[in-house]
Enzyme design. Structure first.
Site, PDB file in Angstrom:
ATOM      1  N   HIS A 144      -3.605   7.117   2.193  1.00  0.00           N
ATOM      2  CA  HIS A 144      -3.780   5.808   1.887  1.00  0.00           C
ATOM      3  C   HIS A 144      -5.294   5.516   2.302  1.00  0.00           C
ATOM      4  O   HIS A 144      -5.615   5.907   3.558  1.00  0.00           O
ATOM      5  CB  HIS A 144      -2.978   4.987   2.247  1.00  0.00           C
ATOM      6  CG  HIS A 144      -3.507   3.245   1.965  1.00  0.00           C
ATOM      7  ND1 HIS A 144      -3.748   3.164   0.584  1.00  0.00           N
ATOM      8  CD2 HIS A 144      -3.213   2.320   2.630  1.00  0.00           C
ATOM      9  CE1 HIS A 144      -3.871   1.655   0.827  1.00  0.00           C
ATOM     10  NE2 HIS A 144      -3.803   1.376   1.797  1.00  0.00           N
ATOM     11  N   ASN A 162     -10.083  -0.330  -0.707  1.00  0.00           N
ATOM     12  CA  ASN A 162      -8.596  -0.149  -0.641  1.00  0.00           C
ATOM     13  C   ASN A 162      -8.000  -0.725  -2.188  1.00  0.00           C
ATOM     14  O   ASN A 162      -7.864  -1.828  -2.176  1.00  0.00           O
ATOM     15  CB  ASN A 162      -8.038  -1.020   0.564  1.00  0.00           C
ATOM     16  CG  ASN A 162      -6.563  -0.980   0.743  1.00  0.00           C
ATOM     17  OD1 ASN A 162      -5.785  -0.361  -0.273  1.00  0.00           O
ATOM     18  ND2 ASN A 162      -5.940  -1.342   1.823  1.00  0.00           N
ATOM     19  N   CYS A 172       0.856  -1.165  -0.028  1.00  0.00           N
ATOM     20  CA  CYS A 172      -0.134  -0.080   0.126  1.00  0.00           C
ATOM     21  C   CYS A 172       0.710   1.187  -0.104  1.00  0.00           C
ATOM     22  O   CYS A 172       0.397   2.369  -0.332  1.00  0.00           O
ATOM     23  CB  CYS A 172      -1.111   0.175   0.990  1.00  0.00           C
ATOM     24  SG  CYS A 172      -1.962  -1.323   1.138  1.00  0.00           S
TER      25      CYS A 172
HETATM   26  O1  UT7 Z   1      -3.701  -1.237   3.468  1.00  0.00           O
HETATM   27  C1  UT7 Z   1      -2.871  -2.272   4.004  1.00  0.00           C
HETATM   28  C2  UT7 Z   1      -3.001  -2.065   5.330  1.00  0.00           C
HETATM   29  N1  UT7 Z   1      -4.243  -2.722   5.971  1.00  0.00           N
HETATM   30  C3  UT7 Z   1      -4.751  -2.137   6.961  1.00  0.00           C
HETATM   31  O2  UT7 Z   1      -4.396  -0.880   7.133  1.00  0.00           O
HETATM   32  C4  UT7 Z   1      -5.920  -2.821   7.578  1.00  0.00           C
HETATM   33  C5  UT7 Z   1      -5.966  -2.537   8.926  1.00  0.00           C
HETATM   34  N2  UT7 Z   1      -7.141  -3.020   9.785  1.00  0.00           N
HETATM   35  C6  UT7 Z   1      -8.460  -2.810   9.668  1.00  0.00           C
HETATM   36  O3  UT7 Z   1      -8.523  -1.871   8.873  1.00  0.00           O
HETATM   37  C7  UT7 Z   1      -9.236  -3.618  10.411  1.00  0.00           C
HETATM   38  O4  UT7 Z   1      -8.643  -4.444  11.631  1.00  0.00           O
HETATM   39  C8  UT7 Z   1     -10.260  -4.548   9.714  1.00  0.00           C
HETATM   40  C9  UT7 Z   1     -11.143  -3.499   8.988  1.00  0.00           C
HETATM   41  C10 UT7 Z   1      -9.497  -5.279   8.993  1.00  0.00           C
HETATM   42  C11 UT7 Z   1     -11.160  -5.133  10.932  1.00  0.00           C
HETATM   43  O5  UT7 Z   1     -11.622  -4.331  11.857  1.00  0.00           O
HETATM   44  P1  UT7 Z   1     -11.665  -4.611  13.516  1.00  0.00           P
HETATM   45  O6  UT7 Z   1     -12.478  -3.609  13.974  1.00  0.00           O
HETATM   46  O7  UT7 Z   1     -10.322  -4.653  13.666  1.00  0.00           O
HETATM   47  O8  UT7 Z   1     -12.226  -5.945  13.592  1.00  0.00           O
HETATM   48  P2  UT7 Z   1     -11.847  -7.334  14.092  1.00  0.00           P
HETATM   49  O9  UT7 Z   1     -10.451  -8.016  13.316  1.00  0.00           O
HETATM   50  O10 UT7 Z   1     -11.145  -6.938  15.684  1.00  0.00           O
HETATM   51  O11 UT7 Z   1     -12.827  -8.165  14.218  1.00  0.00           O
HETATM   52  C12 UT7 Z   1     -14.081  -7.886  15.214  1.00  0.00           C
HETATM   53  C13 UT7 Z   1     -15.062  -8.948  14.771  1.00  0.00           C
HETATM   54  C14 UT7 Z   1     -14.532 -10.616  15.002  1.00  0.00           C
HETATM   55  O12 UT7 Z   1     -15.527 -11.209  15.381  1.00  0.00           O
HETATM   56  P3  UT7 Z   1     -15.387 -11.638  17.019  1.00  0.00           P
HETATM   57  O13 UT7 Z   1     -14.024 -12.478  17.143  1.00  0.00           O
HETATM   58  O14 UT7 Z   1     -15.233 -10.429  17.716  1.00  0.00           O
HETATM   59  O15 UT7 Z   1     -16.541 -12.451  17.073  1.00  0.00           O
HETATM   60  C15 UT7 Z   1     -14.534 -10.663  13.501  1.00  0.00           C
HETATM   61  O16 UT7 Z   1     -14.624 -12.256  13.144  1.00  0.00           O
HETATM   62  O17 UT7 Z   1     -15.738  -8.870  13.670  1.00  0.00           O
HETATM   63  C16 UT7 Z   1     -15.446 -10.023  12.927  1.00  0.00           C
HETATM   64  N3  UT7 Z   1     -15.457  -9.862  11.557  1.00  0.00           N
HETATM   65  C17 UT7 Z   1     -16.425  -9.463  10.726  1.00  0.00           C
HETATM   66  N4  UT7 Z   1     -17.870  -9.390  10.994  1.00  0.00           N
HETATM   67  C18 UT7 Z   1     -18.619  -9.220   9.938  1.00  0.00           C
HETATM   68  C19 UT7 Z   1     -14.295  -9.650  10.760  1.00  0.00           C
HETATM   69  N5  UT7 Z   1     -14.815  -9.355   9.311  1.00  0.00           N
HETATM   70  C20 UT7 Z   1     -16.127  -9.175   9.466  1.00  0.00           C
HETATM   71  C21 UT7 Z   1     -16.982  -8.874   8.346  1.00  0.00           C
HETATM   72  N6  UT7 Z   1     -18.278  -8.936   8.611  1.00  0.00           N
HETATM   73  N7  UT7 Z   1     -16.499  -8.622   7.164  1.00  0.00           N
END
Ligand code: UT7
Length: 329
Positions: free
Chosen positions: A254, A284, A114
């Site tokens: 980004h 993204n 990225c």
């Molecule tokens: O550009 C390259 C660099 N990349 C980034 O900058 C990405 C950085 N990371 C992020 O933007 C975020 O971490 C994400 C958008 C990928 C995820 O958001 P989050 O608020 O960090 O969620 P999480 O990974 O902590 O997941 C929270 C919950 C989990 O469920 P449990 O374990 O709490 O039951 C996930 O399984 O949300 C669940 N989850 C979803 N639920 C519905 C993860 N993806 C989804 C989804 N829909 N698509």
């Protein structure tokens, strides 16, 4: 003799026609429009059904050269930032040069995920500043849909396909790329990676069955590094160049997550109306996000505007570029 700087003198982009909304994705993985929008800021993204990264890059480059009235034969160097090259080799830059007819140019691909576009922009600028090149194209393109697992809800909702390109030319009015701070930390490689397909894990039946050719991300860990480092490096380049928040006309971040963008803007004291945000439309697009922002905002940019480009991505890689916009459109 006045100092030669590398100025962006044109920008264009290309987005595939197919729109995939959050509602579309909710039909194939366990997710909702509300979850995606509230956690990332994304509503829809573009997906390329047929064709490769070089096709998107070619469309963007052809349109830019037509817009500027530049003969493809006048382009001397093409740098393509991408993690989704058409092939491991030959380079996508070589292929774009062939498809556009830029037969006098040399070119190469650059991998910085990225952060690819800012790495490539800084690299291209050096060829202009050195006085050896007068027309350099910097392309940021990714067909993320080719390496995304549409059974993995944690990654498939985030990424999209797209391309952007800028033309770099010499400037003697002190406009263009003023400064850059670029960083990398390879110890972060485990958290955002396409595990198979390279020399560490060449393709086997097993790598395919394990879905190891798709992007794997530990989202929470990447988020923590991204939110801190993108904000800090942006504040650092402002301080280094004696820029106050009111001196910045545009923050060009980004587009990975709206919450990361907001945190960066807040750390730099830049109000929302001066922040380029199009993540809701494209998601993204990895190396494509920054030139696509410049393209979307091109008509609003004025000669002399101070722009702060910032990115964070796999590697880890991150950084910020301070540039002065060189033209009114
Ligand atoms: O550009 C390259 C660099 N990349 C980034 O900058 C990405 C950085 N990371 C992020 O933007 C975020 O971490 C994400 C958008 C990928 C995820 O958001 P989050 O608020 O960090 O969620 P999480 O990974 O902590 O997941 C929270 C919950 C989990 O469920 P449990 O374990 O709490 O039951 C996930 O399984 O949300 C669940 N989850 C979803 N639920 C519905 C993860 N993806 C989804 C989804 N829909 N698509």
């Amino acid at each position: 003799m006045s100092k030669i700087t590398a100025a962006i003198t044109g920008v264009h982009g290309y987005l595939p026609e197919t729109v995939v909304t959050n509602h579309d994705l909710a039909k194939i993985v366990d997710t909702t429009d509300e979850w995606i929008l509230s956690r990332t800021g994304i509503s829809e993204r573009r997906i390329m059904k047929n064709g490769a990264s070089s096709d998107m890059g070619t469309e963007a480059v052809k349109a830019l050269l037509a817009k500027k009235g530049i003969d493809p034969l006048d382009i001397e160097l093409v740098i393509v930032a991408t993690v989704t090259p058409d092939h491991p080799f030959p380079s996508t830059a070589n292929i774009i040069c062939d498809k556009v007819g830029m037969t006098n140019a040399w070119g190469f691909d650059l991998i910085a995920a990225c952060s690819g576009f800012i790495y490539a922009l800084q690299t291209g600028s050096k060829f202009i500043e050195a006085g050896t090149h007068k027309k350099v194209l910097v392309v940021g393109v990714d067909k993320m849909s080719s390496i995304i697992d549409y059974e993995d809800r944690t990654t498939c909702v985030i990424f999209g396909d797209g391309a952007g390109v800028v033309l770099l030319e010499p400037n003697t009015e002190n406009l263009g790329v003023m400064d850059a701070i670029l960083r990398s930390d390879g110890s972060g490689r485990h958290y955002l990676i396409q595990p198979a397909g390279g020399s560490a894990n060449p393709a086997t039946l097993e790598t395919v069955q394990n879905r190891d050719h798709f992007v794997k991300q530990e989202g929470k860990t990447v988020y923590k590094f991204a939110v801190t480092n993108m904000a800090e490096v942006s504040a650092e380049i402002m301080e280094k160049n004696n820029l106050k928040s009111e001196d910045i006309n545009w923050l060009v971040p980004h587009q990975a997550n709206l919450r990361i963008i907001d945190a960066t803007a807040e750390r730099c004291g830049i109000p929302k109306e001066k922040v380029m945000i199009n993540i809701q439309k494209y998601g993204n697009t990895t190396a494509g996000t920054l030139p696509l922002c410049l393209w979307d905002w091109e008509k609003q940019l004025k000669k002399g505007d101070n722009l702060l480009l910032s990115a964070f991505g796999g590697g880890f890689t991150w950084g910020s570029v301070y540039l002065k916009w060189a033209y009114n459109s």
